[in-house]
Design a protein around this motif. Structure first.
Motif, PDB file in Angstrom:
ATOM      1  N   LEU A  16      44.630 -43.221  29.298  1.00  0.00           N
ATOM      2  CA  LEU A  16      44.558 -44.724  28.689  1.00  0.00           C
ATOM      3  C   LEU A  16      44.772 -45.297  30.634  1.00  0.00           C
ATOM      4  O   LEU A  16      44.106 -46.179  31.091  1.00  0.00           O
ATOM      5  CB  LEU A  16      45.069 -45.009  28.033  1.00  0.00           C
ATOM      6  CG  LEU A  16      43.977 -45.147  26.270  1.00  0.00           C
ATOM      7  CD1 LEU A  16      45.564 -45.387  25.516  1.00  0.00           C
ATOM      8  CD2 LEU A  16      42.580 -45.505  26.532  1.00  0.00           C
ATOM      9  N   ALA A  17      46.225 -44.663  31.102  1.00  0.00           N
ATOM     10  CA  ALA A  17      46.584 -45.038  32.328  1.00  0.00           C
ATOM     11  C   ALA A  17      45.349 -45.145  33.087  1.00  0.00           C
ATOM     12  O   ALA A  17      45.105 -46.044  34.257  1.00  0.00           O
ATOM     13  CB  ALA A  17      47.614 -44.011  32.781  1.00  0.00           C
ATOM     14  N   PRO A  94      38.047 -41.318  35.850  1.00  0.00           N
ATOM     15  CA  PRO A  94      37.808 -40.229  36.887  1.00  0.00           C
ATOM     16  C   PRO A  94      38.775 -39.299  36.962  1.00  0.00           C
ATOM     17  O   PRO A  94      40.334 -39.578  37.116  1.00  0.00           O
ATOM     18  CB  PRO A  94      37.495 -41.419  38.322  1.00  0.00           C
ATOM     19  CG  PRO A  94      37.323 -43.210  37.409  1.00  0.00           C
ATOM     20  CD  PRO A  94      37.595 -42.410  36.366  1.00  0.00           C
ATOM     21  N   PHE A  95      39.056 -38.111  37.707  1.00  0.00           N
ATOM     22  CA  PHE A  95      39.465 -37.481  37.135  1.00  0.00           C
ATOM     23  C   PHE A  95      39.116 -36.034  39.047  1.00  0.00           C
ATOM     24  O   PHE A  95      39.012 -35.288  37.840  1.00  0.00           O
ATOM     25  CB  PHE A  95      40.816 -36.741  36.910  1.00  0.00           C
ATOM     26  CG  PHE A  95      41.657 -35.929  36.845  1.00  0.00           C
ATOM     27  CD1 PHE A  95      43.119 -36.397  36.923  1.00  0.00           C
ATOM     28  CD2 PHE A  95      41.871 -34.366  37.029  1.00  0.00           C
ATOM     29  CE1 PHE A  95      44.039 -36.005  36.708  1.00  0.00           C
ATOM     30  CE2 PHE A  95      43.223 -33.531  37.096  1.00  0.00           C
ATOM     31  CZ  PHE A  95      44.145 -34.195  37.396  1.00  0.00           C
ATOM     32  N   GLY A  96      39.847 -36.241  40.479  1.00  0.00           N
ATOM     33  CA  GLY A  96      39.698 -35.243  41.354  1.00  0.00           C
ATOM     34  C   GLY A  96      37.990 -35.727  41.556  1.00  0.00           C
ATOM     35  O   GLY A  96      37.788 -36.503  41.611  1.00  0.00           O
ATOM     36  N   TRP A 131      46.184 -34.299  30.440  1.00  0.00           N
ATOM     37  CA  TRP A 131      46.477 -34.351  28.987  1.00  0.00           C
ATOM     38  C   TRP A 131      45.372 -33.581  28.056  1.00  0.00           C
ATOM     39  O   TRP A 131      44.795 -33.904  27.468  1.00  0.00           O
ATOM     40  CB  TRP A 131      45.733 -35.996  28.759  1.00  0.00           C
ATOM     41  CG  TRP A 131      44.914 -36.757  29.856  1.00  0.00           C
ATOM     42  CD1 TRP A 131      45.050 -37.272  31.236  1.00  0.00           C
ATOM     43  CD2 TRP A 131      43.322 -36.432  29.967  1.00  0.00           C
ATOM     44  NE1 TRP A 131      44.348 -37.638  31.797  1.00  0.00           N
ATOM     45  CE2 TRP A 131      43.197 -37.137  31.238  1.00  0.00           C
ATOM     46  CE3 TRP A 131      42.245 -36.398  28.941  1.00  0.00           C
ATOM     47  CZ2 TRP A 131      41.600 -37.400  31.652  1.00  0.00           C
ATOM     48  CZ3 TRP A 131      41.319 -36.013  29.385  1.00  0.00           C
ATOM     49  CH2 TRP A 131      40.834 -37.108  30.501  1.00  0.00           C
ATOM     50  N   LEU A 132      44.497 -32.832  28.946  1.00  0.00           N
ATOM     51  CA  LEU A 132      43.421 -32.297  28.694  1.00  0.00           C
ATOM     52  C   LEU A 132      43.540 -31.201  27.491  1.00  0.00           C
ATOM     53  O   LEU A 132      44.811 -30.400  28.347  1.00  0.00           O
ATOM     54  CB  LEU A 132      42.445 -31.544  29.587  1.00  0.00           C
ATOM     55  CG  LEU A 132      40.758 -31.578  29.354  1.00  0.00           C
ATOM     56  CD1 LEU A 132      41.065 -32.763  28.791  1.00  0.00           C
ATOM     57  CD2 LEU A 132      40.343 -30.945  30.319  1.00  0.00           C
ATOM     58  N   GLY A 133      43.270 -30.957  26.148  1.00  0.00           N
ATOM     59  CA  GLY A 133      44.234 -29.281  25.808  1.00  0.00           C
ATOM     60  C   GLY A 133      43.037 -28.449  25.525  1.00  0.00           C
ATOM     61  O   GLY A 133      42.005 -28.231  26.731  1.00  0.00           O
TER      62      GLY A 133
END
Length: 157
Positions: A16-17, A94-96, A131-133
């Motif tokens: 969420l951040a 967005p991530f990477g 946070w990915l499982g």
């Protein structure tokens, strides 16, 4: 069109951040045959109809055709859908080099949080946030069409 995507459980709400956008989605299925699903969706103030084909053996890809339709038409079609209508909030994170679409389910699927990432190729590498499982790609229980018939809150495990 070919959709290539991977699905993952989400183990914390730390995503969420970094969420850049969120919106409500309501969707139902006119047909949940695994060879061809027909989905109706409202996303914000827009309506869509989507046809998806059968997934590849590894669950990574399948045919997808989507067309925007009038919101009033989508709302009317939702009344004709099978079993449970899915309500969720989608967060774009967005991530990477990729953007994760994180769905926080409500209603009959409350408690379920799934992240999806659409890829250009089946072997595309990408960085995974903490946070990915566990990966859920190919597990039909986590397909929205399945969740519309067997909601998460009815699972025993």
């Amino acid at each position: 069109m070919l959709e290539i995507e991977r699905k993952f459980a989400v183990k914390s709400t730390n995503f969420l951040a970094n969420a850049k956008e969120s919106y409500k989605i309501t969707q139902g299925y006119l047909n949940t045959d695994k060879n061809r699903t027909v989905r109706v969706r409202t996303k914000g103030n827009k309506g869509f109809i989507t046809v998806k084909g059968i997934s590849s053996a590894d669950g990574l890809s399948r045919f997808e055709w989507e067309k925007e339709i009038d919101i009033k038409d989508a709302e009317a079609l939702l009344l004709l859908c099978e079993d449970f209508v899915i309500d969720k909030t989608r967060y774009l994170v967005p991530f990477g080099a990729v953007v994760f679409e994180v769905d926080v389910f409500d209603g009959a699927n409350k408690g379920l949080i799934i992240a999806e990432v659409e890829l250009q190729t089946t072997d595309q590498q990408f960085e995974k946030p903490d946070w990915l499982g566990d990966e859920l790609t190919g597990d039909e229980r986590f397909y929205n069409a399945y969740l519309s018939n067997v909601p998460f809150t009815s699972w025993n495990d």
